[in-house]
Write a protein that holds these residues in place. Structure first.
Motif, mmCIF file in Angstrom:
data_model
loop_
_atom_site.group_PDB
_atom_site.id
_atom_site.type_symbol
_atom_site.label_atom_id
_atom_site.label_comp_id
_atom_site.label_asym_id
_atom_site.label_seq_id
_atom_site.Cartn_x
_atom_site.Cartn_y
_atom_site.Cartn_z
ATOM 1 N N THR A 69 0.841 -1.206 0.000
ATOM 2 C CA THR A 69 0.000 0.000 0.000
ATOM 3 C C THR A 69 0.873 1.253 0.000
ATOM 4 O O THR A 69 0.366 2.365 0.120
ATOM 5 C CB THR A 69 -0.928 0.034 1.235
ATOM 6 O OG1 THR A 69 -0.115 -0.088 2.402
ATOM 7 C CG2 THR A 69 -1.949 -1.097 1.201
ATOM 8 N N GLU A 71 2.939 4.444 -0.725
ATOM 9 C CA GLU A 71 2.915 5.560 -1.677
ATOM 10 C C GLU A 71 4.112 6.433 -1.335
ATOM 11 O O GLU A 71 4.410 6.638 -0.161
ATOM 12 C CB GLU A 71 1.661 6.428 -1.477
ATOM 13 C CG GLU A 71 0.337 5.737 -1.679
ATOM 14 C CD GLU A 71 -0.110 5.743 -3.137
ATOM 15 O OE1 GLU A 71 0.598 6.344 -3.973
ATOM 16 O OE2 GLU A 71 -1.148 5.137 -3.422
ATOM 17 N N ALA A 72 4.769 6.965 -2.342
ATOM 18 C CA ALA A 72 5.837 7.929 -2.079
ATOM 19 C C ALA A 72 5.195 9.232 -1.633
ATOM 20 O O ALA A 72 4.323 9.765 -2.314
ATOM 21 C CB ALA A 72 6.663 8.145 -3.335
ATOM 22 N N THR A 73 5.604 9.722 -0.465
ATOM 23 C CA THR A 73 5.061 10.989 0.035
ATOM 24 C C THR A 73 6.174 12.000 0.286
ATOM 25 O O THR A 73 5.914 13.187 0.387
ATOM 26 C CB THR A 73 4.272 10.772 1.347
ATOM 27 O OG1 THR A 73 5.090 10.003 2.241
ATOM 28 C CG2 THR A 73 2.968 10.034 1.102
ATOM 29 N N ASP A 74 7.400 11.507 0.415
ATOM 30 C CA ASP A 74 8.530 12.407 0.634
ATOM 31 C C ASP A 74 8.780 13.220 -0.651
ATOM 32 O O ASP A 74 8.926 12.631 -1.729
ATOM 33 C CB ASP A 74 9.769 11.582 0.987
ATOM 34 C CG ASP A 74 10.959 12.481 1.276
ATOM 35 O OD1 ASP A 74 11.188 12.764 2.464
ATOM 36 O OD2 ASP A 74 11.628 12.911 0.309
ATOM 37 N N PRO A 75 8.824 14.552 -0.538
ATOM 38 C CA PRO A 75 8.960 15.372 -1.745
ATOM 39 C C PRO A 75 10.188 15.024 -2.589
ATOM 40 O O PRO A 75 10.103 15.020 -3.826
ATOM 41 C CB PRO A 75 9.061 16.799 -1.200
ATOM 42 C CG PRO A 75 8.474 16.738 0.172
ATOM 43 C CD PRO A 75 8.687 15.361 0.690
ATOM 44 N N ILE A 78 9.453 11.742 -4.416
ATOM 45 C CA ILE A 78 8.497 11.993 -5.506
ATOM 46 C C ILE A 78 9.226 12.649 -6.685
ATOM 47 O O ILE A 78 9.062 12.242 -7.842
ATOM 48 C CB ILE A 78 7.340 12.894 -5.018
ATOM 49 C CG1 ILE A 78 6.450 12.121 -4.049
ATOM 50 C CG2 ILE A 78 6.523 13.423 -6.199
ATOM 51 C CD1 ILE A 78 5.337 12.949 -3.422
ATOM 52 N N HIS A 106 9.536 1.968 2.806
ATOM 53 C CA HIS A 106 8.190 2.373 2.395
ATOM 54 C C HIS A 106 8.269 3.377 1.230
ATOM 55 O O HIS A 106 7.586 3.215 0.205
ATOM 56 C CB HIS A 106 7.481 2.995 3.604
ATOM 57 C CG HIS A 106 6.075 3.429 3.364
ATOM 58 N ND1 HIS A 106 4.989 2.669 3.741
ATOM 59 C CD2 HIS A 106 5.572 4.553 2.782
ATOM 60 C CE1 HIS A 106 3.877 3.317 3.391
ATOM 61 N NE2 HIS A 106 4.199 4.460 2.821
ATOM 62 N N GLN A 107 9.120 4.378 1.382
ATOM 63 C CA GLN A 107 9.255 5.389 0.326
ATOM 64 C C GLN A 107 9.857 4.792 -0.949
ATOM 65 O O GLN A 107 9.489 5.189 -2.060
ATOM 66 C CB GLN A 107 10.122 6.567 0.813
ATOM 67 C CG GLN A 107 9.497 7.378 1.947
ATOM 68 C CD GLN A 107 8.196 8.054 1.550
ATOM 69 O OE1 GLN A 107 8.053 8.567 0.439
ATOM 70 N NE2 GLN A 107 7.222 8.053 2.451
ATOM 71 N N GLY A 110 7.236 2.923 -2.656
ATOM 72 C CA GLY A 110 6.314 3.943 -3.155
ATOM 73 C C GLY A 110 6.832 4.574 -4.452
ATOM 74 O O GLY A 110 6.071 4.826 -5.387
ATOM 75 N N ARG A 114 5.139 4.519 -8.137
ATOM 76 C CA ARG A 114 4.848 5.746 -8.881
ATOM 77 C C ARG A 114 5.366 5.646 -10.318
ATOM 78 O O ARG A 114 4.707 6.082 -11.263
ATOM 79 C CB ARG A 114 5.504 6.931 -8.155
ATOM 80 C CG ARG A 114 5.048 8.280 -8.640
ATOM 81 C CD ARG A 114 5.655 9.375 -7.778
ATOM 82 N NE ARG A 114 5.365 10.681 -8.321
ATOM 83 C CZ ARG A 114 4.338 11.438 -7.947
ATOM 84 N NH1 ARG A 114 3.510 11.011 -7.027
ATOM 85 N NH2 ARG A 114 4.137 12.615 -8.507
#
Ligand code: ADP
Ligand code: MG
Length: 229
Positions: A69, A71-75, A78, A106-107, A110, A114
């Protein structure tokens, strides 16, 4: 009458190919107007979505259940994934460092997700845990097998090495890692690495020097997400 008009385009194309192969005059190709509807074949978006579905299915296969589950959230992560989507060979590699449980793996998954979701022409990401990778290379049936696996890792269009340094120590480990990383650096192939070491020097001088040259480094702070506060 043009017999290909009443056929589906794939059959008509195949028929023209067969006729051409026999030296027969081919019938004119029907005009191929790109479809205006993204839900229809012929529209670029339709084809991008199909590629994304295939890539995401592959992503799921290479991703451990815990991270399905993610998701990349670290700017910064991303931004890196988007750069790989836009120009894989023009993008520096990415090194995520920081303490245990700060969300590096996790990242990383992610980011791989993406990239898959963008629907690349080819999605052949390879993901390995560093300790497993060394174990596998050691257990390989002989020098040839080891070299073959090394080549696979060195030439994968997109490689993720998780937890680099967890099995640090020997000159062999450093040598193997250096060879993979250096080949990928020379061939402009993006690599995504996570490590617990805040200071890459702990991975060995030669490797650290190469990594700091070829990678954008992102330091993860914060507390261990696995331990209740
Ligand atoms: N952004 C996030 N949202 C939800 N859970 C997360 C997030 N980042 C990490 N986790 C969870 O926290 C735990 C530790 O994250 P992980 O990426 O494994 O840390 P690290 O690789 O830095 O040791 C894992 O169970 C992971 O699923
Ligand atoms: Mg991890």
């Amino acid at each position: 009458m043009n017999p290909t008009n009443s056929m589906d385009p794939a059959t008509a194309a195949r028929l023209r190919e067969i006729l051409a192969g026999r030296g027969l005059t081919t019938l004119p190709a029907p005009p191929s107007e790109p479809s205006a509807d993204p839900d229809e074949p012929g529209h670029p978006e339709y084809h991008r979505r199909r590629r994304a579905e295939t890539a995401l299915a592959r992503w799921e296969k290479i991703t451990p259940r815990r991270y399905r589950t993610a998701e990349a959230t670290d700017p910064a992560v991303i931004a890196w994934a988007d750069a790989v989507i836009a120009d894989p060979s023009g993008t520096r590699s990415l090194l995520l460092t920081g303490g245990t449980g700060t969300g590096k793996t996790h990242q990383a998954y992610g980011a791989l997700r993406r990239i898959a979701a963008a629907g690349p022409e080819r999605y052949t990401a390879v993901s390995v845990n560093a300790a497993d990778m060394y174990g596998e290379l050691r257990a390989a049936g002989g020098a040839d097998d080891t070299e073959k696996r090394l080549r696979q890792l060195s030439t994968a269009p997109l490689l993720h090495i998780d937890d680099l340094g967890a099995a640090k120590g020997s000159a062999w480990v450093e040598e193997v890692t250096y060879r993979i990383v250096n080949t990928r650096y020379n061939d402009l192939l993006p690599t995504l690495i996570t490590t617990n070491f805040a200071d890459p020097e702990a991975l060995g001088e030669r490797l650290a020097s190469r990594l700091s040259e070829m990678c954008r480094v992102v330091v993860f702070g914060g507390s261990d997400r696995r331990r209740p506060r």
